[in-house]
Design an enzyme around this catalytic site. Structure first.
Site, mmCIF file in Angstrom:
data_model
loop_
_atom_site.group_PDB
_atom_site.id
_atom_site.type_symbol
_atom_site.label_atom_id
_atom_site.label_comp_id
_atom_site.label_asym_id
_atom_site.label_seq_id
_atom_site.Cartn_x
_atom_site.Cartn_y
_atom_site.Cartn_z
ATOM 1 N N HIS A 193 -2.194 1.873 -5.583
ATOM 2 C CA HIS A 193 -2.998 0.667 -5.157
ATOM 3 C C HIS A 193 -3.046 -0.277 -6.385
ATOM 4 O O HIS A 193 -3.228 -1.590 -6.145
ATOM 5 C CB HIS A 193 -4.350 0.860 -4.544
ATOM 6 C CG HIS A 193 -4.807 -0.094 -3.357
ATOM 7 N ND1 HIS A 193 -4.118 0.068 -2.275
ATOM 8 C CD2 HIS A 193 -5.529 -1.005 -3.529
ATOM 9 C CE1 HIS A 193 -4.642 -1.232 -1.561
ATOM 10 N NE2 HIS A 193 -5.584 -1.731 -2.485
ATOM 11 N N HIS A 213 -2.920 -10.287 4.056
ATOM 12 C CA HIS A 213 -4.395 -10.526 4.177
ATOM 13 C C HIS A 213 -4.590 -11.144 5.444
ATOM 14 O O HIS A 213 -4.175 -12.369 5.497
ATOM 15 C CB HIS A 213 -5.292 -10.842 2.948
ATOM 16 C CG HIS A 213 -5.195 -10.099 2.000
ATOM 17 N ND1 HIS A 213 -5.203 -10.594 0.844
ATOM 18 C CD2 HIS A 213 -4.970 -8.586 1.654
ATOM 19 C CE1 HIS A 213 -5.111 -9.663 -0.094
ATOM 20 N NE2 HIS A 213 -4.920 -8.325 0.538
ATOM 21 N N ARG A 255 -0.354 -2.856 -6.115
ATOM 22 C CA ARG A 255 -0.626 -3.857 -5.205
ATOM 23 C C ARG A 255 -1.396 -4.913 -5.648
ATOM 24 O O ARG A 255 -1.172 -5.942 -5.465
ATOM 25 C CB ARG A 255 -1.350 -3.279 -3.789
ATOM 26 C CG ARG A 255 -1.624 -4.308 -2.851
ATOM 27 C CD ARG A 255 -2.264 -3.567 -1.684
ATOM 28 N NE ARG A 255 -2.628 -4.619 -0.469
ATOM 29 C CZ ARG A 255 -2.076 -5.412 0.121
ATOM 30 N NH1 ARG A 255 -0.888 -5.277 0.302
ATOM 31 N NH2 ARG A 255 -2.727 -6.198 1.121
ATOM 32 N N TYR A 258 -8.027 -12.519 -6.636
ATOM 33 C CA TYR A 258 -6.892 -12.412 -7.487
ATOM 34 C C TYR A 258 -6.996 -14.052 -8.389
ATOM 35 O O TYR A 258 -6.445 -13.902 -9.507
ATOM 36 C CB TYR A 258 -5.473 -12.315 -6.779
ATOM 37 C CG TYR A 258 -5.560 -11.018 -6.001
ATOM 38 C CD1 TYR A 258 -5.698 -9.747 -6.756
ATOM 39 C CD2 TYR A 258 -5.290 -11.064 -4.560
ATOM 40 C CE1 TYR A 258 -5.426 -8.617 -5.904
ATOM 41 C CE2 TYR A 258 -5.075 -9.635 -3.990
ATOM 42 C CZ TYR A 258 -5.268 -8.366 -4.563
ATOM 43 O OH TYR A 258 -5.066 -7.430 -4.182
ATOM 44 N N ARG A 284 0.840 -1.257 -0.068
ATOM 45 C CA ARG A 284 -0.263 -0.227 0.082
ATOM 46 C C ARG A 284 0.975 1.371 0.036
ATOM 47 O O ARG A 284 2.017 1.036 0.320
ATOM 48 C CB ARG A 284 -0.991 -0.014 1.347
ATOM 49 C CG ARG A 284 -1.866 -1.061 1.262
ATOM 50 C CD ARG A 284 -2.681 -0.883 2.733
ATOM 51 N NE ARG A 284 -3.476 -2.224 2.723
ATOM 52 C CZ ARG A 284 -3.367 -3.235 3.384
ATOM 53 N NH1 ARG A 284 -2.193 -3.514 3.649
ATOM 54 N NH2 ARG A 284 -4.147 -4.035 3.284
ATOM 55 N N LYS A 319 -3.381 -1.637 8.005
ATOM 56 C CA LYS A 319 -5.161 -2.163 7.872
ATOM 57 C C LYS A 319 -5.227 -3.338 8.648
ATOM 58 O O LYS A 319 -5.761 -4.329 8.225
ATOM 59 C CB LYS A 319 -5.394 -2.091 6.648
ATOM 60 C CG LYS A 319 -5.708 -0.815 5.913
ATOM 61 C CD LYS A 319 -6.266 -0.898 4.756
ATOM 62 C CE LYS A 319 -7.615 -0.865 4.836
ATOM 63 N NZ LYS A 319 -8.365 -0.800 3.366
#
Length: 182
Positions: free
Chosen positions: A135, A161, A138, A170, A41, A66
């Site tokens: 982004h 994640h 990413r 993805y 990010r 995050k």
């Protein structure tokens, strides 16, 4: 394709080529490549410090934001080369004694806004058909890993994640995953 939320590897290469003609070629090339290769990010890459990098051990600490999983990634050969070029050039920047990896002209850490501006300008210089933003690098990383057949759980860990639902995006659109079904 204007609604696409990621850059393809060939578009990343065009961005990188566009940096070669800029005043801050070494910095910007290194920044874009590392952002893509590590799926960072913009806030993660703008907060990188020299102390996060271990050139001898060939790794970098990725502090995910995050509430993501932070981890250590290897430094790859092309990345090490661009890092060496940038670190050598970085010595000439104001603020070279600071721990921030990517410095602005004023010697402060490169801001999120400036990185957005750089990516947008390089996308124009590279004649990309979409207006790129950080982004997209990413997401481009996630799709590139899926296209290479990397396991969804490994992509999840690589991108930091916590929830696999953020990762399946993805792999779900990757036709290559069906190649070996029969």
């Amino acid at each position: 394709m204007k609604n696409r939320k990621y850059l393809t590897p060939s578009e990343v290469e065009k961005l990188l080529e566009a940096t070669l003609h800029s005043t801050h070629a070494e910095r910007d090339y290194c920044l874009i490549w590392m952002c893509f290769i590590h799926g960072c990010r913009v806030s993660e890459i703008s907060s990188w410090r020299l102390s996060d990098i271990d050139m001898e051990g060939n790794n970098i600490y990725i502090h995910r934001l995050k509430n993501g999983f932070s981890t250590v990634h290897p430094l790859y050969m092309r990345e090490r080369k661009s890092l060496r070029l940038w670190l050598n050039k970085r010595k000439q920047y104001r603020g070279a004694d600071s721990d921030w990896l990517f410095l602005s002209n004023r010697g402060a850490k490169l801001s999120r806004q400036r990185i957005y501006w750089l990516i947008r300008n390089y996308s124009e210089a590279a004649n990309l058909t979409i207006n790129a933003h950080p982004h997209m690098l990413r997401h481009g990383c996630g799709f590139a890993l899926a296209d290479r057949g990397i396991d969804t759980r490994l992509i999840q860990d690589y991108l930091g994640h916590r929830n696999i639902q953020n990762t399946v995006l993805y792999t779900a659109s990757n036709a290559q995953r069906f190649k070996e079904v029969w």
